[in-house]
Design a protein around this motif. Structure first.
Motif, PDB file in Angstrom:
ATOM      1  N   SER A   3      61.038  12.302  22.315  1.00 29.13           N
ATOM      2  CA  SER A   3      60.989  11.441  21.143  1.00 29.13           C
ATOM      3  C   SER A   3      61.892  10.229  21.330  1.00 29.13           C
ATOM      4  O   SER A   3      61.679   9.195  20.737  1.00 29.13           O
ATOM      5  CB  SER A   3      61.380  12.226  19.895  1.00 29.13           C
ATOM      6  N   GLU A   4      62.894  10.374  22.227  1.00 32.13           N
ATOM      7  CA  GLU A   4      63.772   9.226  22.508  1.00 32.13           C
ATOM      8  C   GLU A   4      62.982   8.094  23.154  1.00 32.13           C
ATOM      9  O   GLU A   4      63.055   6.950  22.746  1.00 32.13           O
ATOM     10  CB  GLU A   4      64.921   9.671  23.429  1.00 32.13           C
ATOM     11  N   ARG A   7      60.637   6.602  20.662  1.00 32.61           N
ATOM     12  CA  ARG A   7      61.356   5.750  19.712  1.00 32.61           C
ATOM     13  C   ARG A   7      61.643   4.381  20.331  1.00 32.61           C
ATOM     14  O   ARG A   7      61.497   3.347  19.719  1.00 32.61           O
ATOM     15  CB  ARG A   7      62.665   6.438  19.304  1.00 32.61           C
ATOM     16  N   ARG A   8      62.053   4.421  21.605  1.00 34.80           N
ATOM     17  CA  ARG A   8      62.372   3.166  22.269  1.00 34.80           C
ATOM     18  C   ARG A   8      61.111   2.326  22.467  1.00 34.80           C
ATOM     19  O   ARG A   8      61.109   1.130  22.272  1.00 34.80           O
ATOM     20  CB  ARG A   8      63.038   3.446  23.612  1.00 34.80           C
ATOM     21  N   PHE A  10      58.565   2.462  20.605  1.00 32.10           N
ATOM     22  CA  PHE A  10      58.195   1.997  19.267  1.00 32.10           C
ATOM     23  C   PHE A  10      58.960   0.711  18.949  1.00 32.10           C
ATOM     24  O   PHE A  10      58.394  -0.279  18.491  1.00 32.10           O
ATOM     25  CB  PHE A  10      58.524   3.093  18.246  1.00 32.10           C
ATOM     26  N   PRO A  16      58.321  -5.689  17.274  1.00 33.08           N
ATOM     27  CA  PRO A  16      58.193  -7.141  17.443  1.00 33.08           C
ATOM     28  C   PRO A  16      56.894  -7.706  16.870  1.00 33.08           C
ATOM     29  O   PRO A  16      56.783  -8.906  16.686  1.00 33.08           O
ATOM     30  CB  PRO A  16      58.218  -7.332  18.963  1.00 33.08           C
TER      31      PRO A  16
ATOM     32  N   ALA B  74      62.100   4.273  13.386  1.00 39.04           N
ATOM     33  CA  ALA B  74      62.505   4.383  14.788  1.00 39.04           C
ATOM     34  C   ALA B  74      63.850   5.095  14.904  1.00 39.04           C
ATOM     35  O   ALA B  74      64.088   5.827  15.858  1.00 39.04           O
ATOM     36  CB  ALA B  74      62.594   3.001  15.418  1.00 39.04           C
ATOM     37  N   GLN B  77      64.151   9.170  14.477  1.00 40.60           N
ATOM     38  CA  GLN B  77      63.889   9.937  15.689  1.00 40.60           C
ATOM     39  C   GLN B  77      65.173  10.116  16.497  1.00 40.60           C
ATOM     40  O   GLN B  77      65.438  11.179  17.023  1.00 40.60           O
ATOM     41  CB  GLN B  77      62.867   9.189  16.542  1.00 40.60           C
ATOM     42  N   GLN B  78      65.975   9.029  16.535  1.00 35.97           N
ATOM     43  CA  GLN B  78      67.195   9.074  17.318  1.00 35.97           C
ATOM     44  C   GLN B  78      68.165  10.098  16.731  1.00 35.97           C
ATOM     45  O   GLN B  78      68.794  10.856  17.447  1.00 35.97           O
ATOM     46  CB  GLN B  78      67.836   7.685  17.313  1.00 35.97           C
ATOM     47  N   ARG B  81      67.227  13.562  17.593  1.00 32.53           N
ATOM     48  CA  ARG B  81      67.516  13.882  18.983  1.00 32.53           C
ATOM     49  C   ARG B  81      69.000  14.224  19.154  1.00 32.53           C
ATOM     50  O   ARG B  81      69.365  15.143  19.851  1.00 32.53           O
ATOM     51  CB  ARG B  81      67.160  12.688  19.851  1.00 32.53           C
ATOM     52  N   ALA B 173      61.661 -10.450  16.230  1.00 28.73           N
ATOM     53  CA  ALA B 173      62.322  -9.260  15.715  1.00 28.73           C
ATOM     54  C   ALA B 173      62.934  -9.535  14.336  1.00 28.73           C
ATOM     55  O   ALA B 173      63.554  -8.667  13.752  1.00 28.73           O
ATOM     56  CB  ALA B 173      63.388  -8.795  16.691  1.00 28.73           C
ATOM     57  N   ARG B 257      67.984  -5.577  24.191  1.00 28.71           N
ATOM     58  CA  ARG B 257      66.675  -5.429  24.823  1.00 28.71           C
ATOM     59  C   ARG B 257      66.227  -6.755  25.425  1.00 28.71           C
ATOM     60  O   ARG B 257      65.771  -6.824  26.557  1.00 28.71           O
ATOM     61  CB  ARG B 257      65.640  -4.987  23.782  1.00 28.71           C
ATOM     62  N   GLY B 270      66.293  -0.697  30.913  1.00 26.74           N
ATOM     63  CA  GLY B 270      65.648  -0.423  29.643  1.00 26.74           C
ATOM     64  C   GLY B 270      64.441   0.490  29.737  1.00 26.74           C
ATOM     65  O   GLY B 270      63.917   0.902  28.742  1.00 26.74           O
ATOM     66  N   LYS B 271      63.981   0.777  30.938  1.00 28.43           N
ATOM     67  CA  LYS B 271      62.797   1.636  31.023  1.00 28.43           C
ATOM     68  C   LYS B 271      63.209   3.052  31.424  1.00 28.43           C
ATOM     69  O   LYS B 271      64.052   3.204  32.275  1.00 28.43           O
ATOM     70  CB  LYS B 271      61.814   1.087  32.039  1.00 28.43           C
TER      71      LYS B 271
END
Lengths: 178, 271
Positions: A3-4, A7-8, A10, A16, B74, B77-78, B81, B173, B257, B270-271
């Motif tokens: 889910s992490e 979420r990222r 998302f 955006p 968003a 979810q974090q 976790r 954003a 980001r 970031g990936k």
């Protein structure tokens, strides 16, 4: 997919494009509050899809396809007539409309420029659903033909002819003296 | 797609208007437009129709309330976790997890010593940054260079400072760029970018991060202003605003980001 990661993704792929999602929803449902509900529903669907491991190559087209589906569900529940019209009957109707356009005098470019906000909005609102969504995706969301084709599930040729007809109908409405 | 009322030439016209033609198509349509005044008139009509739509039915911004709700979606979810991760520590201990815990203690201790050693310097830096932000709000001149275009702000800063500041566009954003200014921290000029959120301003200052490792955002309060400080790839940043901490967090996330994307050329981090 954890889910992490979802979420990222998302945050990266969906957030955006919220303005685009909202603008499309607003033109499809015709109401600001309903558009918010549709976008929220679409975002929940998008997050679920990401959690399910959906691979997203073209985020904006992908999100707008989800928004479109959410809007159609909403219309089906709240404006069933709009959906019925979006079917074959609408194609025929628009076809007849476009043929009529051919017969009348050409709309004036200068006249189109003088149209005010309310007139432009009414003209777009008056387009049948399939033509409206194609026009909005192109002119307001700025999607390419390929993106529109992906978002609506229609072949590129169909996208092109819908766009041409949507513009002919708009020019006719805005460019001729009532 | 070949309906009688839309012949190939007409579709070509629309494709030209939409920038969907290749070089050969562009040459072809230019030839047709020059040869056929009726087609040229139709093209002019389509252009004015497009201008009318763009001017009078622009893309709308999603309401802030909706944007915030979606940001929370968003974040939820974090949180979930994090809870799951903490729960894992409550599993019955084994020698393996015991060793891991000992290693963690060592790291934490080293980290603390590092923090204490560096403790005073960042505080004066943060104080300077917050003072600059306050001054900018009181004077009504938050920026030295006013521009929503990062391609204007970046060279302006580069011409005045020895370091090249990373200027990113966060309008999508929900944080449009307002401009940039130069603040003085520890006797040296540093680049500060100013972004907008409704009527609020966010100042984000880039600091030199000497020997500083990448650090997750820390939340502090200086003179009543929420400040977020973090570092990525040898660069340290501090963001100050009178926004709510949630929104400031959202800003920091969007900024990091965008910077990672800019520096990584789209891939990498970031990936």
């Amino acid at each position: 997919m954890t889910s992490e990661t979802a979420r990222r993704n998302f945050a990266e792929h969906v957030l955006p494009h919220l303005d685009d999602a909202y603008s499309l929803a607003r033109w499809l449902c015709g109401d600001a509050t309903d558009a918010e509900d549709v976008v929220q529903d679409a975002c929940v669907r998008a997050l679920k899809a990401l959690e399910g491991g959906a691979a997203v190559e073209r985020p904006r087209a992908w999100l707008l396809a989800i928004v479109r589906n959410a809007a159609y569900s909403w219309l089906g529940k709240n404006r069933p007539r709009a959906i019925v019209l979006a079917g074959a009957a609408e194609e025929a109707e628009a076809h007849a409309d476009a043929l009529e356009t051919g017969g009348s005098p050409s709309p004036e470019a200068a006249l189109i420029e003088t149209a005010d906000r309310a007139m432009v909005a009414a003209a777009i609102d008056g387009l049948p659903l399939t033509f409206r969504e194609t026009l909005v995706m192109r002119e307001i969301n700025g999607l390419s033909y390929r993106d529109i084709s992906e978002a609506t599930g229609a072949p590129i040729g169909t996208v092109m002819s819908r766009l041409a007809r949507a513009r002919a109908m708009l020019a006719q409405k805005l460019g001729t003296v009532p | 797609m070949t309906r009688p009322e839309f012949d190939d030439r007409s579709l070509l016209l629309h494709a030209a208007l939409d920038g969907e033609l290749d070089a050969a198509g562009v040459i072809e349509i230019e030839r047709l437009l020059a040869a056929d005044p009726k087609l040229a008139a139709e093209y002019a009509r389509l252009k004015s129709l497009r201008e009318a739509i763009h001017a009078k039915a622009p893309r709308e911004s999603a309401p802030d309330s909706l944007r915030l709700r979606m940001m929370e979606l968003a974040e939820t979810q974090q949180t979930l976790r994090r809870e799951a991760k903490t729960a894992r520590w409550r599993d019955p201990p084994s020698w393996r997890s015991f060793a891991a815990a000992m290693a963690a203690t060592v790291v934490v201790t080293l980290g603390l010593q590092h923090l204490i050693a560096a403790g005073n310097a960042p505080d004066t830096a943060l104080q300077a940054i917050v003072s600059a932000h306050m001054r900018s709000q009181i004077s009504g001149q938050p920026v030295d260079v006013v521009s929503t275009d990062r391609h204007t702000v970046k060279p302006w800063l580069a011409g005045k400072l020895p370091v090249a500041a990373e200027v990113v566009d966060l309008a999508e954003a929900g944080f449009p760029l307002a401009g940039g200014r130069i603040d003085i921290v520890a006797g040296a000029g540093v680049p500060t970018l100013v972004y907008k959120r409704r009527d609020h301003l966010i100042s984000v200052t880039e600091l030199r991060a000497e020997g500083e490792e990448a650090a997750i955002p820390r939340h502090l309060a200086v003179d009543g202003y929420p400040v977020v400080r973090w570092s990525d790839n040898e660069r340290a940043y501090a963001a100050v605003s009178d926004l709510s901490p949630t929104e400031l967090d959202a800003f920091v996330a969007a900024f990091r980001r965008a910077v990672a994307k800019e520096r990584g050329g789209g891939g990498g981090a970031g990936k």
